[in-house]
Design a protein around this motif. Structure first.
Motif, PDB file in Angstrom:
ATOM      1  N   MET A   1       0.838  -1.193   0.000  1.00 20.64           N
ATOM      2  CA  MET A   1       0.000   0.000   0.000  1.00 20.64           C
ATOM      3  C   MET A   1       0.874   1.244   0.000  1.00 20.64           C
ATOM      4  N   GLU A   2       0.590   2.182  -0.894  1.00 18.21           N
ATOM      5  CA  GLU A   2       1.319   3.446  -0.954  1.00 18.21           C
ATOM      6  C   GLU A   2       0.368   4.568  -0.571  1.00 18.21           C
ATOM      7  N   ILE A   3       0.832   5.455   0.307  1.00 25.52           N
ATOM      8  CA  ILE A   3       0.006   6.559   0.776  1.00 25.52           C
ATOM      9  C   ILE A   3       0.611   7.876   0.308  1.00 25.52           C
ATOM     10  N   PHE A   4      -0.217   8.694  -0.330  1.00 24.11           N
ATOM     11  CA  PHE A   4       0.181  10.035  -0.744  1.00 24.11           C
ATOM     12  C   PHE A   4      -0.538  11.035   0.157  1.00 24.11           C
ATOM     13  N   ASP A   5       0.225  11.802   0.899  1.00 23.51           N
ATOM     14  CA  ASP A   5      -0.353  12.851   1.735  1.00 23.51           C
ATOM     15  C   ASP A   5      -0.509  14.093   0.866  1.00 23.51           C
ATOM     16  N   TYR A 185      -7.298   5.919  -7.102  1.00 22.13           N
ATOM     17  CA  TYR A 185      -6.872   5.819  -5.715  1.00 22.13           C
ATOM     18  C   TYR A 185      -8.083   5.634  -4.810  1.00 22.13           C
ATOM     19  N   GLU A 186      -7.785   5.456  -3.528  1.00 26.12           N
ATOM     20  CA  GLU A 186      -8.799   5.569  -2.489  1.00 26.12           C
ATOM     21  C   GLU A 186      -8.545   6.878  -1.764  1.00 26.12           C
ATOM     22  N   LEU A 187      -9.540   7.726  -1.722  1.00 24.87           N
ATOM     23  CA  LEU A 187      -9.423   9.014  -1.049  1.00 24.87           C
ATOM     24  C   LEU A 187      -9.937   8.910   0.380  1.00 24.87           C
ATOM     25  N   VAL A 188      -9.169   9.471   1.306  1.00 23.76           N
ATOM     26  CA  VAL A 188      -9.626   9.655   2.678  1.00 23.76           C
ATOM     27  C   VAL A 188      -9.448  11.137   2.992  1.00 23.76           C
ATOM     28  N   CYS A 189     -10.564  11.837   3.101  1.00 22.77           N
ATOM     29  CA  CYS A 189     -10.547  13.282   3.340  1.00 22.77           C
ATOM     30  C   CYS A 189     -11.416  13.573   4.549  1.00 22.77           C
ATOM     31  N   LEU A 190     -10.806  13.974   5.652  1.00 26.90           N
ATOM     32  CA  LEU A 190     -11.529  14.148   6.902  1.00 26.90           C
ATOM     33  C   LEU A 190     -11.378  15.574   7.429  1.00 26.90           C
ATOM     34  N   PRO A 191     -12.373  16.426   7.156  1.00 21.84           N
ATOM     35  CA  PRO A 191     -12.352  17.775   7.729  1.00 21.84           C
ATOM     36  C   PRO A 191     -12.623  17.727   9.222  1.00 21.84           C
ATOM     37  N   ALA A 192     -12.095  18.708   9.943  1.00 20.96           N
ATOM     38  CA  ALA A 192     -12.396  18.799  11.372  1.00 20.96           C
ATOM     39  C   ALA A 192     -13.895  19.002  11.554  1.00 20.96           C
ATOM     40  N   LYS A 193     -14.435  18.468  12.639  1.00 19.35           N
ATOM     41  CA  LYS A 193     -15.882  18.496  12.864  1.00 19.35           C
ATOM     42  C   LYS A 193     -16.282  19.803  13.553  1.00 19.35           C
ATOM     43  N   LEU A 194     -16.196  20.886  12.792  1.00 11.25           N
ATOM     44  CA  LEU A 194     -16.547  22.209  13.288  1.00 11.25           C
ATOM     45  C   LEU A 194     -18.055  22.389  13.141  1.00 11.25           C
ATOM     46  N   VAL A 195     -18.746  22.480  14.241  1.00  9.44           N
ATOM     47  CA  VAL A 195     -20.215  22.463  14.234  1.00  9.44           C
ATOM     48  C   VAL A 195     -20.775  23.676  13.484  1.00  9.44           C
ATOM     49  N   ASP A 196     -21.647  23.378  12.509  1.00 10.73           N
ATOM     50  CA  ASP A 196     -22.354  24.384  11.708  1.00 10.73           C
ATOM     51  C   ASP A 196     -21.418  25.275  10.896  1.00 10.73           C
ATOM     52  N   SER A 197     -20.217  24.796  10.640  1.00 10.25           N
ATOM     53  CA  SER A 197     -19.246  25.610   9.896  1.00 10.25           C
ATOM     54  C   SER A 197     -19.439  25.492   8.391  1.00 10.25           C
ATOM     55  N   ASP A 198     -19.053  26.562   7.693  1.00 13.74           N
ATOM     56  CA  ASP A 198     -19.108  26.618   6.233  1.00 13.74           C
ATOM     57  C   ASP A 198     -18.015  25.788   5.572  1.00 13.74           C
ATOM     58  N   GLY A 199     -17.025  25.384   6.334  1.00 12.83           N
ATOM     59  CA  GLY A 199     -15.928  24.579   5.806  1.00 12.83           C
ATOM     60  C   GLY A 199     -14.981  24.199   6.913  1.00 12.83           C
ATOM     61  N   SER A 200     -13.907  23.499   6.549  1.00 13.37           N
ATOM     62  CA  SER A 200     -12.915  23.126   7.553  1.00 13.37           C
ATOM     63  C   SER A 200     -11.627  22.669   6.890  1.00 13.37           C
ATOM     64  N   PHE A 201     -10.519  23.005   7.542  1.00 12.63           N
ATOM     65  CA  PHE A 201      -9.238  22.424   7.170  1.00 12.63           C
ATOM     66  C   PHE A 201      -9.342  20.915   7.344  1.00 12.63           C
ATOM     67  N   ALA A 202      -8.575  20.169   6.544  1.00 13.33           N
ATOM     68  CA  ALA A 202      -8.724  18.713   6.526  1.00 13.33           C
ATOM     69  C   ALA A 202      -7.367  18.047   6.361  1.00 13.33           C
ATOM     70  N   ARG A 203      -7.276  16.819   6.822  1.00 11.44           N
ATOM     71  CA  ARG A 203      -6.150  15.954   6.472  1.00 11.44           C
ATOM     72  C   ARG A 203      -6.657  15.046   5.360  1.00 11.44           C
ATOM     73  N   ALA A 204      -5.989  15.077   4.234  1.00  9.53           N
ATOM     74  CA  ALA A 204      -6.441  14.308   3.069  1.00  9.53           C
ATOM     75  C   ALA A 204      -5.296  13.454   2.543  1.00  9.53           C
ATOM     76  N   ILE A 205      -5.595  12.189   2.289  1.00  9.70           N
ATOM     77  CA  ILE A 205      -4.595  11.280   1.739  1.00  9.70           C
ATOM     78  C   ILE A 205      -5.216  10.479   0.589  1.00  9.70           C
ATOM     79  N   LEU A 206      -4.342  10.012  -0.286  1.00  9.98           N
ATOM     80  CA  LEU A 206      -4.719   9.104  -1.354  1.00  9.98           C
ATOM     81  C   LEU A 206      -3.971   7.795  -1.145  1.00  9.98           C
ATOM     82  N   ILE A 207      -4.682   6.689  -1.262  1.00  6.31           N
ATOM     83  CA  ILE A 207      -4.092   5.363  -1.041  1.00  6.31           C
ATOM     84  C   ILE A 207      -4.088   4.585  -2.340  1.00  6.31           C
TER      85      ILE A 207
END
Length: 211
Positions: A1-5, A185-207
């Protein structure tokens, strides 16, 4: 498995739209405190981040209520590196985007404007017509390798954002695709769970999994 951050590092001198992040030292071992503690001041749209529909549509889905099935799963990194200006419908079809739910657009931004510390005067963005085509194709998440998926000529009207977010699509911006070969790839994109927010910074990787 190869992970691209594909996540941009967050720091005070990073590429940012508007006010850059600020870091305050609250406690430090060097000052005799029990531990090292910092406080960060940063916007929801800092670095690699997710735009939720609520970003442009009052009452629409906020980032903490996005469907994780749209944020995690098979994805295509489409080669748009030869495109200059706006990405068109013809560009998307030629890149093989049709039929995919999660699409990341690798453009010349990754090796160019994304590497600069200040906003570029121009970059590759998505045309409103291409945004409409993505909706018709059933795309659930669309990503690009710059501060915004919007064309540099439309940052007053924000046409692509209105089209995409108005239809409930999720936008991933500032995805660092420079070292990622086009493909599947397989995408894993997890934004922070900011309640009622218009968006969020995220950690995203491709597998990329072994065959």
């Amino acid at each position: 498995m190869e992970i691209f951050d594909i996540t941009l590092p967050i720091h005070p001198e990073m590429l940012h739209w508007g006010r850059k992040p600020e870091v305050e030292i609250v406690e430090s071992l060097a000052n005799g405190d029990a531990s090292n503690v910092t406080r960060w001041r940063l916007g929801a749209h800092t670095g690699t981040h997710v735009d939720a529909p609520a970003h442009f549509v009052d009452g629409a889905t906020p980032v903490d209520k996005l469907d994780l099935h749209s944020l995690v799963g098979p994805a295509i990194v489409a080669d748009l590196t030869a495109v200059t200006g706006d990405i068109t419908v013809d560009d998307l079809t030629a890149a093989g985007v049709a039929g995919h739910k999660r699409v990341l657009l690798k453009t010349s931004n990754s090796a160019g404007p994304l590497k600069e510390v200040d906003r570029a005067p121009s970059w590759v963005g998505l045309s409103p017509e291409a945004a409409q085509w993505l909706i018709a194709e059933g795309v659930e998440l669309i990503g690009i390798d710059y501060l915004t998926i919007e064309s540099h000529t439309r940052t007053e009207t924000w046409d692509a954002h209105h089209v995409l977010l108005g239809a409930g699509l999720i936008i991933l911006e500032n995805a660092d695709l420079d070292g990622v070969p086009p493909g599947f790839y397989e995408l894993v994109c997890l934004p922070a769970k900011l309640v009622d927010s218009d968006g969020s910074f995220a950690r995203a990787i491709l597998i990329k999994r072994d065959a």
